[in-house]
Design a protein around this motif. Sequence first.
Motif, PDB file in Angstrom:
ATOM      1  N   VAL A   3      -5.569  34.958  37.037  1.00  0.00           N
ATOM      2  CA  VAL A   3      -5.421  33.700  36.311  1.00  0.00           C
ATOM      3  C   VAL A   3      -4.930  32.621  37.258  1.00  0.00           C
ATOM      4  CG1 VAL A   3      -4.298  32.506  34.413  1.00  0.00           C
ATOM      5  CG2 VAL A   3      -4.913  34.930  34.170  1.00  0.00           C
ATOM      6  N   GLU A   4      -5.754  31.577  37.436  1.00  0.00           N
ATOM      7  CA  GLU A   4      -5.385  30.455  38.294  1.00  0.00           C
ATOM      8  C   GLU A   4      -4.586  29.415  37.516  1.00  0.00           C
ATOM      9  OE1 GLU A   4      -9.659  31.708  39.483  1.00  0.00           O
ATOM     10  OE2 GLU A   4      -8.487  31.379  37.654  1.00  0.00           O
ATOM     11  N   SER A   5      -3.746  28.697  38.236  1.00  0.00           N
ATOM     12  CA  SER A   5      -3.004  27.583  37.657  1.00  0.00           C
ATOM     13  C   SER A   5      -2.706  26.575  38.751  1.00  0.00           C
ATOM     14  CB  SER A   5      -1.704  28.069  36.998  1.00  0.00           C
ATOM     15  OG  SER A   5      -0.859  28.676  37.962  1.00  0.00           O
ATOM     16  N   GLY A   6      -2.310  25.381  38.338  1.00  0.00           N
ATOM     17  CA  GLY A   6      -1.897  24.368  39.296  1.00  0.00           C
ATOM     18  C   GLY A   6      -2.912  23.275  39.573  1.00  0.00           C
ATOM     19  N   GLY A   7      -4.078  23.385  38.969  1.00  0.00           N
ATOM     20  CA  GLY A   7      -5.069  22.336  39.168  1.00  0.00           C
ATOM     21  C   GLY A   7      -4.679  21.063  38.436  1.00  0.00           C
ATOM     22  N   GLY A   8      -5.424  20.001  38.691  1.00  0.00           N
ATOM     23  CA  GLY A   8      -5.147  18.740  38.017  1.00  0.00           C
ATOM     24  C   GLY A   8      -5.854  17.582  38.674  1.00  0.00           C
ATOM     25  N   LEU A   9      -5.441  16.391  38.302  1.00  0.00           N
ATOM     26  CA  LEU A   9      -6.013  15.150  38.822  1.00  0.00           C
ATOM     27  C   LEU A   9      -5.034  14.515  39.797  1.00  0.00           C
ATOM     28  CD1 LEU A   9      -8.060  12.799  38.776  1.00  0.00           C
ATOM     29  CD2 LEU A   9      -6.826  11.916  36.779  1.00  0.00           C
ATOM     30  N   VAL A  10      -5.489  14.293  41.028  1.00  0.00           N
ATOM     31  CA  VAL A  10      -4.659  13.673  42.047  1.00  0.00           C
ATOM     32  C   VAL A  10      -5.463  12.593  42.747  1.00  0.00           C
ATOM     33  CG1 VAL A  10      -3.240  15.722  42.431  1.00  0.00           C
ATOM     34  CG2 VAL A  10      -5.315  15.369  43.794  1.00  0.00           C
ATOM     35  N   GLN A  11      -4.782  11.805  43.568  1.00  0.00           N
ATOM     36  CA  GLN A  11      -5.454  10.771  44.340  1.00  0.00           C
ATOM     37  C   GLN A  11      -5.736  11.268  45.752  1.00  0.00           C
ATOM     38  OE1 GLN A  11      -3.085   7.164  44.049  1.00  0.00           O
ATOM     39  NE2 GLN A  11      -4.331   6.509  42.323  1.00  0.00           N
ATOM     40  N   GLY A  13      -5.603  11.933  49.473  1.00  0.00           N
ATOM     41  CA  GLY A  13      -4.451  11.975  50.353  1.00  0.00           C
ATOM     42  C   GLY A  13      -3.276  12.760  49.791  1.00  0.00           C
ATOM     43  N   ASP A  14      -3.336  13.053  48.502  1.00  0.00           N
ATOM     44  CA  ASP A  14      -2.266  13.811  47.857  1.00  0.00           C
ATOM     45  C   ASP A  14      -2.374  15.295  48.169  1.00  0.00           C
ATOM     46  OD1 ASP A  14      -1.901  11.908  44.735  1.00  0.00           O
ATOM     47  OD2 ASP A  14      -1.200  11.550  46.782  1.00  0.00           O
ATOM     48  N   SER A  15      -1.360  16.032  47.722  1.00  0.00           N
ATOM     49  CA  SER A  15      -1.326  17.487  47.886  1.00  0.00           C
ATOM     50  C   SER A  15      -1.295  18.159  46.520  1.00  0.00           C
ATOM     51  CB  SER A  15      -0.099  17.907  48.689  1.00  0.00           C
ATOM     52  OG  SER A  15      -0.127  17.365  49.994  1.00  0.00           O
ATOM     53  N   LEU A  16      -1.723  19.407  46.521  1.00  0.00           N
ATOM     54  CA  LEU A  16      -1.727  20.197  45.303  1.00  0.00           C
ATOM     55  C   LEU A  16      -1.607  21.661  45.699  1.00  0.00           C
ATOM     56  CD1 LEU A  16      -2.062  19.307  42.314  1.00  0.00           C
ATOM     57  CD2 LEU A  16      -4.483  19.886  42.504  1.00  0.00           C
ATOM     58  N   ARG A  17      -0.951  22.450  44.869  1.00  0.00           N
ATOM     59  CA  ARG A  17      -0.804  23.872  45.158  1.00  0.00           C
ATOM     60  C   ARG A  17      -1.372  24.684  44.000  1.00  0.00           C
ATOM     61  NH1 ARG A  17       2.299  26.762  48.762  1.00  0.00           N
ATOM     62  NH2 ARG A  17       2.827  28.921  48.183  1.00  0.00           N
ATOM     63  N   SER A  78      -1.718  32.115  46.615  1.00  0.00           N
ATOM     64  CA  SER A  78      -1.555  30.662  46.545  1.00  0.00           C
ATOM     65  C   SER A  78      -2.511  29.957  47.495  1.00  0.00           C
ATOM     66  CB  SER A  78      -0.118  30.272  46.893  1.00  0.00           C
ATOM     67  OG  SER A  78       0.803  30.806  45.977  1.00  0.00           O
ATOM     68  N   LEU A  79      -2.755  28.702  47.191  1.00  0.00           N
ATOM     69  CA  LEU A  79      -3.536  27.839  48.075  1.00  0.00           C
ATOM     70  C   LEU A  79      -2.856  26.478  48.103  1.00  0.00           C
ATOM     71  CD1 LEU A  79      -6.133  27.668  49.835  1.00  0.00           C
ATOM     72  CD2 LEU A  79      -7.238  26.597  47.851  1.00  0.00           C
ATOM     73  N   GLN A  80      -2.244  26.166  49.225  1.00  0.00           N
ATOM     74  CA  GLN A  80      -1.633  24.858  49.419  1.00  0.00           C
ATOM     75  C   GLN A  80      -2.692  23.919  49.976  1.00  0.00           C
ATOM     76  OE1 GLN A  80       1.517  23.689  48.703  1.00  0.00           O
ATOM     77  NE2 GLN A  80       0.723  21.693  49.327  1.00  0.00           N
ATOM     78  N   MET A  81      -2.937  22.838  49.266  1.00  0.00           N
ATOM     79  CA  MET A  81      -3.981  21.895  49.655  1.00  0.00           C
ATOM     80  C   MET A  81      -3.348  20.551  49.983  1.00  0.00           C
ATOM     81  SD  MET A  81      -6.883  22.877  46.819  1.00  0.00           S
ATOM     82  CE  MET A  81      -5.889  22.312  45.438  1.00  0.00           C
ATOM     83  N   GLN A 114     -10.782  32.733  36.115  1.00  0.00           N
ATOM     84  CA  GLN A 114     -11.614  31.864  35.280  1.00  0.00           C
ATOM     85  C   GLN A 114     -11.801  30.475  35.881  1.00  0.00           C
ATOM     86  OE1 GLN A 114      -8.422  32.194  34.872  1.00  0.00           O
ATOM     87  NE2 GLN A 114      -7.729  30.091  34.567  1.00  0.00           N
ATOM     88  N   GLY A 115     -11.010  30.155  36.880  1.00  0.00           N
ATOM     89  CA  GLY A 115     -11.149  28.887  37.574  1.00  0.00           C
ATOM     90  C   GLY A 115     -10.149  27.845  37.131  1.00  0.00           C
ATOM     91  N   SER A 116      -9.842  26.929  38.038  1.00  0.00           N
ATOM     92  CA  SER A 116      -8.918  25.825  37.765  1.00  0.00           C
ATOM     93  C   SER A 116      -9.524  24.548  38.340  1.00  0.00           C
ATOM     94  CB  SER A 116      -7.562  26.109  38.412  1.00  0.00           C
ATOM     95  OG  SER A 116      -6.643  25.069  38.153  1.00  0.00           O
ATOM     96  N   GLN A 117      -9.587  23.521  37.519  1.00  0.00           N
ATOM     97  CA  GLN A 117     -10.222  22.267  37.931  1.00  0.00           C
ATOM     98  C   GLN A 117      -9.297  21.447  38.813  1.00  0.00           C
ATOM     99  OE1 GLN A 117     -13.462  20.909  37.150  1.00  0.00           O
ATOM    100  NE2 GLN A 117     -12.829  19.437  38.743  1.00  0.00           N
ATOM    101  N   VAL A 118      -9.813  21.026  39.943  1.00  0.00           N
ATOM    102  CA  VAL A 118      -9.125  20.084  40.825  1.00  0.00           C
ATOM    103  C   VAL A 118      -9.999  18.840  40.930  1.00  0.00           C
ATOM    104  CG1 VAL A 118      -8.341  19.632  43.174  1.00  0.00           C
ATOM    105  CG2 VAL A 118      -7.935  21.871  42.127  1.00  0.00           C
ATOM    106  N   THR A 119      -9.432  17.703  40.586  1.00  0.00           N
ATOM    107  CA  THR A 119     -10.160  16.447  40.654  1.00  0.00           C
ATOM    108  C   THR A 119      -9.388  15.479  41.541  1.00  0.00           C
ATOM    109  OG1 THR A 119     -11.022  16.761  38.421  1.00  0.00           O
ATOM    110  CG2 THR A 119     -11.160  14.546  39.348  1.00  0.00           C
ATOM    111  N   VAL A 120     -10.063  14.968  42.557  1.00  0.00           N
ATOM    112  CA  VAL A 120      -9.451  14.030  43.490  1.00  0.00           C
ATOM    113  C   VAL A 120     -10.135  12.682  43.328  1.00  0.00           C
ATOM    114  CG1 VAL A 120      -8.829  13.580  45.880  1.00  0.00           C
ATOM    115  CG2 VAL A 120      -9.058  15.944  45.080  1.00  0.00           C
TER     116      VAL A 120
END
Length: 122
Positions: A3-11, A13-17, A78-81, A114-120
């Motif tokens: 189960v993935e978590s931590g995705g979201g909408l960022v700008q 240059g931002d970071s996400l984990r 984990s994946l630190q982006m 199941q996947g987690s959406q990351v939107t930049v």
Amino acid sequence: QLVESGGGLVQEGDSLRLSCAASGRAIRNYNMGWFRQALGKEREFVAGISWSGDSADYADSVSGRFTISRDNAKNTLSLQMNMLYVEDTAVYYCAASTSFYVTRDADEYPYWGQGSQVTVSS
């Protein structure tokens, strides 16, 4: 189950984990990986890590910006982006591989989240 978590909408240059929690299966027995799939594109390898965490592999497009890590005691991946680009927008999947080596081949990963959406956004 993964189960993935931590995705979201960022700008840009931002970071996400992203995190991936495993249940019913000990990830210490598997090499693990992150893949992503953008809208209208094929799923692509992002990063992989050996069962011990001693070795990792990254797609050229994320090398130097993303870091994959694992905590076998907590059964998590984990994946630190960092320095996210608009082109990183995708659904991100964690997966467990039965391959002896860290592999970029999605066919070598029989277990998927199941996947987690990351939107930049720009």
